[in-house]
Design a protein around this motif. Sequence first.
Motif, PDB file in Angstrom:
ATOM      1  N   GLU A   1      10.082  21.457  -4.785  1.00  0.00           N
ATOM      2  CA  GLU A   1       9.806  20.741  -3.528  1.00  0.00           C
ATOM      3  C   GLU A   1       8.688  19.955  -3.765  1.00  0.00           C
ATOM      4  O   GLU A   1       8.449  18.611  -3.240  1.00  0.00           O
ATOM      5  N   LEU A   2       7.552  20.687  -4.400  1.00  0.00           N
ATOM      6  CA  LEU A   2       6.182  19.920  -4.658  1.00  0.00           C
ATOM      7  C   LEU A   2       6.712  18.517  -5.448  1.00  0.00           C
ATOM      8  O   LEU A   2       5.989  17.523  -5.137  1.00  0.00           O
ATOM      9  N   ASP A   3       7.387  18.733  -6.612  1.00  0.00           N
ATOM     10  CA  ASP A   3       7.685  17.716  -7.247  1.00  0.00           C
ATOM     11  C   ASP A   3       8.479  16.387  -6.680  1.00  0.00           C
ATOM     12  O   ASP A   3       8.043  15.326  -6.945  1.00  0.00           O
ATOM     13  N   GLN A   4       9.324  16.851  -5.654  1.00  0.00           N
ATOM     14  CA  GLN A   4      10.030  15.774  -4.863  1.00  0.00           C
ATOM     15  C   GLN A   4       8.853  15.062  -4.016  1.00  0.00           C
ATOM     16  O   GLN A   4       8.872  13.759  -3.993  1.00  0.00           O
ATOM     17  N   VAL A   5       8.125  15.490  -3.463  1.00  0.00           N
ATOM     18  CA  VAL A   5       6.754  14.983  -2.464  1.00  0.00           C
ATOM     19  C   VAL A   5       6.075  14.229  -3.507  1.00  0.00           C
ATOM     20  O   VAL A   5       5.499  12.933  -3.238  1.00  0.00           O
ATOM     21  N   ARG A   6       5.767  14.524  -4.828  1.00  0.00           N
ATOM     22  CA  ARG A   6       5.011  13.943  -5.743  1.00  0.00           C
ATOM     23  C   ARG A   6       5.562  12.602  -6.220  1.00  0.00           C
ATOM     24  O   ARG A   6       4.988  11.386  -5.985  1.00  0.00           O
ATOM     25  N   ILE A   7       6.836  12.611  -6.489  1.00  0.00           N
ATOM     26  CA  ILE A   7       7.655  11.713  -6.713  1.00  0.00           C
ATOM     27  C   ILE A   7       7.771  10.505  -5.506  1.00  0.00           C
ATOM     28  O   ILE A   7       7.587   9.203  -5.760  1.00  0.00           O
ATOM     29  N   ILE A   8       7.998  10.946  -4.216  1.00  0.00           N
ATOM     30  CA  ILE A   8       7.992   9.962  -3.074  1.00  0.00           C
ATOM     31  C   ILE A   8       6.698   9.289  -3.077  1.00  0.00           C
ATOM     32  O   ILE A   8       6.462   7.831  -2.941  1.00  0.00           O
ATOM     33  N   LYS A   9       5.617   9.948  -3.256  1.00  0.00           N
ATOM     34  CA  LYS A   9       4.258   9.450  -3.124  1.00  0.00           C
ATOM     35  C   LYS A   9       3.876   8.594  -4.124  1.00  0.00           C
ATOM     36  O   LYS A   9       3.551   7.267  -4.081  1.00  0.00           O
ATOM     37  N   LYS A  10       4.395   8.696  -5.488  1.00  0.00           N
ATOM     38  CA  LYS A  10       4.043   7.968  -6.616  1.00  0.00           C
ATOM     39  C   LYS A  10       5.124   6.662  -6.463  1.00  0.00           C
ATOM     40  O   LYS A  10       4.397   5.406  -6.761  1.00  0.00           O
ATOM     41  N   GLU A  11       6.317   6.670  -5.785  1.00  0.00           N
ATOM     42  CA  GLU A  11       7.192   5.547  -5.399  1.00  0.00           C
ATOM     43  C   GLU A  11       6.323   4.516  -4.510  1.00  0.00           C
ATOM     44  O   GLU A  11       6.348   3.315  -4.651  1.00  0.00           O
ATOM     45  N   LYS A  12       5.757   5.137  -3.490  1.00  0.00           N
ATOM     46  CA  LYS A  12       4.987   4.473  -2.341  1.00  0.00           C
ATOM     47  C   LYS A  12       3.769   3.895  -2.870  1.00  0.00           C
ATOM     48  O   LYS A  12       3.417   2.658  -2.356  1.00  0.00           O
ATOM     49  N   LYS A  13       3.018   4.838  -3.526  1.00  0.00           N
ATOM     50  CA  LYS A  13       1.618   4.243  -3.798  1.00  0.00           C
ATOM     51  C   LYS A  13       1.281   4.215  -5.280  1.00  0.00           C
ATOM     52  O   LYS A  13      -0.019   3.629  -5.823  1.00  0.00           O
ATOM     53  N   GLY A  14       2.302   4.658  -6.193  1.00  0.00           N
ATOM     54  CA  GLY A  14       1.724   4.582  -7.538  1.00  0.00           C
ATOM     55  C   GLY A  14       1.269   5.900  -7.894  1.00  0.00           C
ATOM     56  O   GLY A  14       0.960   6.910  -7.254  1.00  0.00           O
ATOM     57  N   GLY A  15       1.324   6.016  -9.244  1.00  0.00           N
ATOM     58  CA  GLY A  15       0.397   7.309  -9.847  1.00  0.00           C
ATOM     59  C   GLY A  15      -0.974   7.328 -10.087  1.00  0.00           C
ATOM     60  O   GLY A  15      -1.595   6.260  -9.446  1.00  0.00           O
ATOM     61  N   PHE A  16      -1.669   7.518 -10.958  1.00  0.00           N
ATOM     62  CA  PHE A  16      -2.900   7.595 -11.377  1.00  0.00           C
ATOM     63  C   PHE A  16      -3.236   7.231 -12.992  1.00  0.00           C
ATOM     64  O   PHE A  16      -4.021   7.644 -13.819  1.00  0.00           O
ATOM     65  N   ASN A  17      -2.074   6.782 -13.427  1.00  0.00           N
ATOM     66  CA  ASN A  17      -1.816   6.556 -14.988  1.00  0.00           C
ATOM     67  C   ASN A  17      -2.841   5.238 -15.466  1.00  0.00           C
ATOM     68  O   ASN A  17      -3.138   5.337 -16.685  1.00  0.00           O
ATOM     69  N   LYS A  18      -3.031   4.370 -14.680  1.00  0.00           N
ATOM     70  CA  LYS A  18      -3.591   3.101 -15.074  1.00  0.00           C
ATOM     71  C   LYS A  18      -5.179   3.220 -15.058  1.00  0.00           C
ATOM     72  O   LYS A  18      -5.749   2.249 -15.601  1.00  0.00           O
ATOM     73  N   GLY A  19      -5.710   3.994 -14.437  1.00  0.00           N
ATOM     74  CA  GLY A  19      -7.015   4.067 -14.400  1.00  0.00           C
ATOM     75  C   GLY A  19      -8.121   3.155 -13.385  1.00  0.00           C
ATOM     76  O   GLY A  19      -8.915   2.612 -13.868  1.00  0.00           O
ATOM     77  N   ILE A  20      -6.914   2.759 -12.436  1.00  0.00           N
ATOM     78  CA  ILE A  20      -7.918   1.966 -11.478  1.00  0.00           C
ATOM     79  C   ILE A  20      -8.767   2.484 -10.530  1.00  0.00           C
ATOM     80  O   ILE A  20      -8.685   3.515 -10.216  1.00  0.00           O
ATOM     81  N   PHE A  21     -10.110   1.795 -10.852  1.00  0.00           N
ATOM     82  CA  PHE A  21     -11.358   2.306  -9.902  1.00  0.00           C
ATOM     83  C   PHE A  21     -11.685   1.372  -8.875  1.00  0.00           C
ATOM     84  O   PHE A  21     -12.146   0.423  -9.124  1.00  0.00           O
ATOM     85  N   LEU A  22     -11.418   1.869  -7.577  1.00  0.00           N
ATOM     86  CA  LEU A  22     -11.716   0.843  -6.575  1.00  0.00           C
ATOM     87  C   LEU A  22     -13.360   0.995  -6.310  1.00  0.00           C
ATOM     88  O   LEU A  22     -13.596   1.750  -5.970  1.00  0.00           O
ATOM     89  N   ILE A  23     -13.814  -0.308  -6.010  1.00  0.00           N
ATOM     90  CA  ILE A  23     -15.157  -0.209  -6.038  1.00  0.00           C
ATOM     91  C   ILE A  23     -15.594  -0.463  -4.387  1.00  0.00           C
ATOM     92  O   ILE A  23     -16.442   0.295  -3.838  1.00  0.00           O
ATOM     93  N   ASP A  24     -14.733  -1.472  -3.851  1.00  0.00           N
ATOM     94  CA  ASP A  24     -15.054  -1.537  -2.418  1.00  0.00           C
ATOM     95  C   ASP A  24     -13.865  -2.377  -1.814  1.00  0.00           C
ATOM     96  O   ASP A  24     -13.128  -3.098  -2.741  1.00  0.00           O
ATOM     97  N   VAL A  25     -13.668  -2.779  -0.493  1.00  0.00           N
ATOM     98  CA  VAL A  25     -12.981  -3.704   0.017  1.00  0.00           C
ATOM     99  C   VAL A  25     -13.746  -4.504   1.091  1.00  0.00           C
ATOM    100  O   VAL A  25     -14.370  -3.900   1.827  1.00  0.00           O
ATOM    101  N   VAL A  26     -13.430  -5.646   0.894  1.00  0.00           N
ATOM    102  CA  VAL A  26     -13.996  -6.691   1.740  1.00  0.00           C
ATOM    103  C   VAL A  26     -13.142  -7.182   2.957  1.00  0.00           C
ATOM    104  O   VAL A  26     -12.021  -7.367   2.722  1.00  0.00           O
ATOM    105  N   ASP A  27     -13.906  -6.859   4.001  1.00  0.00           N
ATOM    106  CA  ASP A  27     -13.099  -7.432   5.216  1.00  0.00           C
ATOM    107  C   ASP A  27     -13.088  -8.809   5.506  1.00  0.00           C
ATOM    108  O   ASP A  27     -13.755  -9.698   5.186  1.00  0.00           O
TER     109      ASP A  27
END
Length: 107
Positions: free
Chosen positions: A81-107
């Motif tokens: 069940e945990l892995d199913q939730v993980r997969i759904i979240k990864k499909e919607k938002k991606g994983g953490f494999n690319k090392g993307i670091f968010l600095i800020d969001v400009v309005d």
Amino acid sequence: MPIYNKLVRDQIIEIIDNTGKKSNSMILSSEDHLDFIKEKLFEEVEEYKATTNKVDAIEELADILELIHAALQCENSNFEELDQVRIIKKEKKGGFNKGIFLIDVVD
């Protein structure tokens, strides 16, 4: 006499007894068990954070995974069940494999 007051693996008391030492322990209630699993997760994550080599890192990740399995049991769930939730979240938002670091969001 060291005082630990922490969750330990299921066979630790037997291991201590086999050394000829004595210990005091108790079985936690379901609610307390989950609380101490959460506390132990923080401890293990800090230990993982402090690792400097692959062997130690994998050992600490194994401890974290064991605690996740224990938490799932307390939550009346399972790894599938945990892995199913993980997969759904990864499909919607991606994983953490690319090392993307968010600095800020400009309005």
